[in-house]
Design an enzyme around this catalytic site. Structure first.
Site, PDB file in Angstrom:
ATOM      1  CD1 TRP A 181      -2.548   1.758   0.428  1.00  0.00           C
ATOM      2  CD2 TRP A 181      -2.047   1.885   2.596  1.00  0.00           C
ATOM      3  NE1 TRP A 181      -3.265   2.804   0.957  1.00  0.00           N
ATOM      4  CE2 TRP A 181      -2.978   2.899   2.304  1.00  0.00           C
ATOM      5  CE3 TRP A 181      -1.588   1.773   3.916  1.00  0.00           C
ATOM      6  CZ2 TRP A 181      -3.453   3.798   3.248  1.00  0.00           C
ATOM      7  CZ3 TRP A 181      -2.062   2.664   4.866  1.00  0.00           C
ATOM      8  CH2 TRP A 181      -2.982   3.675   4.528  1.00  0.00           C
ATOM      9  CG  ASP A 262      -2.524  -3.015   7.061  1.00  0.00           C
ATOM     10  OD1 ASP A 262      -2.082  -2.139   6.301  1.00  0.00           O
ATOM     11  OD2 ASP A 262      -3.682  -2.962   7.547  1.00  0.00           O
ATOM     12  CE  LYS A 298     -10.084  -0.009   2.192  1.00  0.00           C
ATOM     13  NZ  LYS A 298      -9.036   0.757   2.883  1.00  0.00           N
TER      14      LYS A 298
END
Lengths: 452, 426
Positions: A181, A262, A298
């Site tokens: 990311w 993560d 999300k």
């Protein structure tokens, strides 16, 4: 003597401003009474350049900049496949029904107040978040070896964890997968860690470079921190298999490498919350230690409410208490205590079994729609006879697909077809609908056949 | 995807210590320790005058009516979504916050010289501002008033800046040590950053007068010092939002530069929603744009973008005339209660003939009062009267109800009498 500075024009100012104007004019002409009177004289600093005149214009964030460019585009067929935010089949953002329900419940609860949360956030939220990610029967939880603190979504959890490690851990290097990311490197370097990479993605196979991963982690100095994407790797969508995870775990434990997970897509990858937490749970089951940054952006659609948690699994309960006390010292000079709204929504949903079920159903529906988009895109490219192997579109997992397109092809697609994605060829499947798949397939076909 | 069948995990060598074995247990942050002690105390008369949260006359937590009204509207708005805000937050919130602080007639705003970014409360506004200055400003020294909000040193040094203090409060006279302030700022390092409390100084309640602010402004500009305001009590000090912003506006409209951290925790009762802003007033619009782009680089790796909810509430209130009016009315009522309690406390102590001059209670302004009690007297209050406050003698006037004032006055009286040398007792 004319005052040296401009005053708010009296026509539009408040009565207080007008009084201020009068005072200032008076003071400018009167002599100073105090013994340490300061002569009202211009100074080079005051009348000179801005003290920030040397500040250069920073470039736009590469991921968020995609949306900025998209918004500027007037084309009716434009498609935003940049940011990882879920869209419905109609191309609209989605607030989950269960979230709306939770918000109404919170509103109707007259006992609720807006006072400061504890530094570590809502206790119930923390407990439930730990249960969600580690499993209700997790021995680490039972043995009080986990400390969980509420943070500002995934980014905030990563940053707090990194600052803690920079202060308290003997190894200041973190290994991040190549690629990862876009925001990861800065989060860690600004926290005071130094960043190295390990091989992860193989562009020739569009799959995992597992050999490279094992070699790089195998040669990392003992004790190094290793960032792992729990599931649905961003940006590639390429995840290790369970067997590969087991090998990674064994290697890391044998080299005393510290895992920092993560977890931003739990439930979004396979549609099943427990399955998507397998990698983490393997590491916890072996009795060792790890860090986990968890985001509800999300999987609960709570993006802008900034809800997340940092968990640290320790070897012993007393260590977990000490770690928590030190985490507070990281948080206090940062944001002091976390925001109440988003975490209250999460806690409301997680603690009620009916609402929890409703959530899992809505979550699975989102995950299923994405899987369906993958299939549709794959079929559309197949139907067009687009050169190349596009099976990675259905093999990759989660919100994103690493198309394998190069930056020239990406530019072409933006220019000619008004399709916006990050320049590394990553597209957010969540931004696609059955209606827009043909347009994307046309664009990819054109890019591949006309630009190499 | 298949599950791995439960298997014997490879155990870590059993003599493996925790990687964090040697970490020490950090002591509780003082203000939280005080709250924890208060919570444990079973005494029915206990008073919590520690943490800076406004309470009603009934001693209850207070959510403003206008906030409740707005939240209902927000929850019923099915067109609202929860998408990520921009890195710099809600644009409308930023504009309205700048207007609130600098005034709608502000030339700096008109000339687009103000950059305002939504931050996660006043604390993070201070931290982001400090991080920006640590990265882009040539002087890394910050002068803090002595004393100041307990978290200021942490926030500022966490960003890598060096701390110094300037004289502010005179513990002998219980008022502003203006001479000392001017001397210390007058000899401050050139270009140093100076932290100012815009109004309602925490913890003392002692603010400069308008004339004193003007002298400070001139000195700051003459020496090229960079003012950094902490504005957490706008409206709660005088009851008037514009009046409470005067210090900021003096600096904001003299053509010079300044940094302002703003919080809506107290004046809109939005504490746990963590809503605030950071503004930087620049010499030119071009500089302001560049500064904004650099602020984004600090925010993105810290928390990416700020939370929606608190900003949505503030925006709804600030942009609607009726709601804004409702808010100012409630704000004034809160402030009037603070003033009334101060008066009541002062009168009680005078009536009791408690030795000493207690006029500072009515001279000080805002949520806090520096009682002038020493640490022993504070301990006495806690031990004998179950009254909890900061060890530096600060009390939160907002935590005191008029019903509790007599008890508090008794306690102060007792503490003062008990600590007098016995020969002075009549």
């Amino acid at each position: 003597m004319r005052p040296e500075f401009t005053l708010p024009s009296s026509s539009s100012s408040s009565s207080a401003d007008r009084r201020l104007n009068a005072l200032v004019r008076h003071l400018a002409t009167a002599s100073m009474v105090s013994q340490t009177a300061v002569a009202f004289s211009p100074t080079s600093g005051f009348h000179g350049d801005s003290v920030f005149s040397h500040v250069v214009r920073a470039p736009e964030d590469p991921i968020l900049g995609v949306t900025v460019a998209y918004n500027k585009d007037p084309s009716p067929v434009k498609l935003n496949l940049g940011v990882g935010a879920y869209r419905t089949e109609e191309g609209k953002p989605l607030v989950l029904n269960v979230v709306r329900k939770a918000e109404q419940m919170l509103l109707n609860d007259k006992s609720r107040v807006k006072e400061y949360l504890p530094i570590v956030g809502i206790a119930e939220f923390n407990k439930l978040s730990a249960k969600l990610i580690f499993g209700a029967d997790s021995p680490a939880i039972r043995e009080n070896r986990v400390t969980t603190v509420q943070c500002l979504s995934g980014t905030g959890s990563l940053r707090v964890g990194a600052e803690f490690l920079a202060r308290h851990y003997h190894q200041k290097t973190i290994y991040i997968p190549q690629p990862t990311w876009g925001n990861h490197p800065k989060v860690f370097t600004l926290a005071g860690l130094s960043v190295k990479t390990y091989r992860y993605y193989d562009p020739t196979t569009r799959g995992m470079n597992f050999q490279g991963l094992l070699e790089d982690l195998g040669s990392a100095p003992s004790g190094s921190i290793v960032l792992l994407h729990a599931c649905a790797h961003n940006p590639t969508g390429v995840d290790p298999t369970l067997q590969q995870w087991e090998q990674i775990r064994q290697l890391m434990r044998s080299k005393a490498l510290l895992p920092f997970f993560d977890s931003a897509y739990q439930g979004f990858a396979s549609g099943n919350l427990d399955e998507d937490a397998q990698s983490i749970r393997m590491f916890v089951a072996d009795g060792g230690e790890c860090f986990v940054a968890q985001s509800y952006a999300k999987n609960m659609g709570l993006y802008g409410e900034r809800v997340g948690a940092l968990s640290v699994v320790c070897r012993a309960a007393d260590v977990a208490s000490k770690v928590e006390s030190q985490l507070k010292l990281v948080i206090r000079p940062m944001f002091s205590n976390p925001p109440i709204h988003g975490a209250s929504i999460v806690a409301t949903i997680l603690k009620d079994s009916n609402m929890f079920n409703e959530w899992t159903i809505e979550l699975k529906a989102m995950a299923d729609r994405i899987i369906s988009m993958r299939k549709q895109l794959f079929d559309a490219l197949h139907a067009r006879g687009t050169p190349g192997d596009w099976s990675h579109i259905i093999k990759q997992i989660g919100m994103f697909t690493f198309t394998g397109l190069n930056s020239k092809q990406v530019e072409f697609m933006t220019r000619e077809y008004h399709i916006y994605m990050t320049s590394d060829g990553r597209i957010s499947m969540a931004g696609l609908s059955s209606k827009t798949v043909p347009h994307l397939a046309d664009a990819i076909h054109a890019a591949v056949t006309r630009m190499s | 995807m298949e599950y791995l069948k439960p298997m014997e995990p490879t155990r870590i060598p059993s003599n493996g210590d925790s990687l964090f074995q040697d970490i020490t247990l950090a002591p509780d942050i003082p203000i939280y320790a005080t709250t924890a002690a208060y919570n444990k105390d079973p005494c029915p008369n206990k008073l919590h005058l520690g943490i800076g949260v406004y309470r009603t006359e009934e001693g209850k937590c207070h959510t403003l009516n206008v906030v409740k009204q707005v939240e209902q509207t927000l929850a019923n708005d099915l067109s609202a979504d929860k998408e990520y805000l921009p890195i710099t937050g809600m644009p409308e919130f930023n504009k309205l916050s700048a207007k609130l602080m600098f005034g709608s007639g502000s030339p700096a705003i008109k000339e687009s010289r103000v950059v305002t970014v939504q931050c996660v409360s006043g604390c993070l506004s201070l931290r982001v501002g400090a991080e920006f200055l640590a990265k882009h400003y040539h002087q890394h020294v910050v002068y803090l008033p002595g004393p100041t909000y307990g978290n200021h040193p942490n926030l500022i040094s966490a960003a890598g800046l060096t701390l110094k203090t300037y004289r502010y409060y005179d513990p002998k006279t219980l008022v502003l040590d203006f001479q000392g302030l001017l001397e210390d700022l007058g000899s401050a390092l050139s270009g140093a950053i100076v932290l100012f409390h815009a109004c309602g100084h925490n913890p003392t309640g002692v603010d400069p007068t308008c004339q004193q602010w003007e002298q400070i402004r001139q000195l700051v500009r003459q020496r090229g010092l960079l003012p950094f305001f902490d504005c957490a009590y706008q409206g709660l000090v005088s009851g008037n939002l514009d009046d409470d912003a005067q210090s900021i506006r003096m600096f904001g409209c003299d053509g010079g530069e300044c940094v302002v951290a703003q919080s809506y925790s107290k004046n809109m009762g939005l504490y746990g929603e963590r809503i605030g802003s950071l503004s930087i007033v620049c010499k030119t619009a071009d500089v302001a744009r560049r500064v904004e782009s650099q602020l984004k680089l600090i925010i993105r790796p810290l928390y990416s973008n700020p939370p929606i909810h608190g900003a949505a509430i503030v925006t709804a209130i600030l942009k609607d005339r009726d709601l804004y009016q409702k808010w100012t009315n409630e704000l004034k009522a809160m402030r009037d209660r603070l003033v009334q309690v101060r008066r009541q406390l002062y009168d009680s102590l005078c009536n009791k003939g408690t030795p000493g001059d207690w006029s500072h209670f009515i001279k000080q302004v805002g949520m806090y009062s520096f009682t002038g009690l020493n640490k022993d007297q504070v301990d006495f209050l806690t031990r004998e009267y179950h009254i909890y406050m900061s060890s530096d003698g600060r009390i939160n006037i907002g935590g005191l109800s008029s019903k509790a004032v007599p008890y508090f006055a008794d306690a102060i009286h007792d503490a003062v009498i008990s600590s007098l040398p016995s020969s002075t007792l009549a």
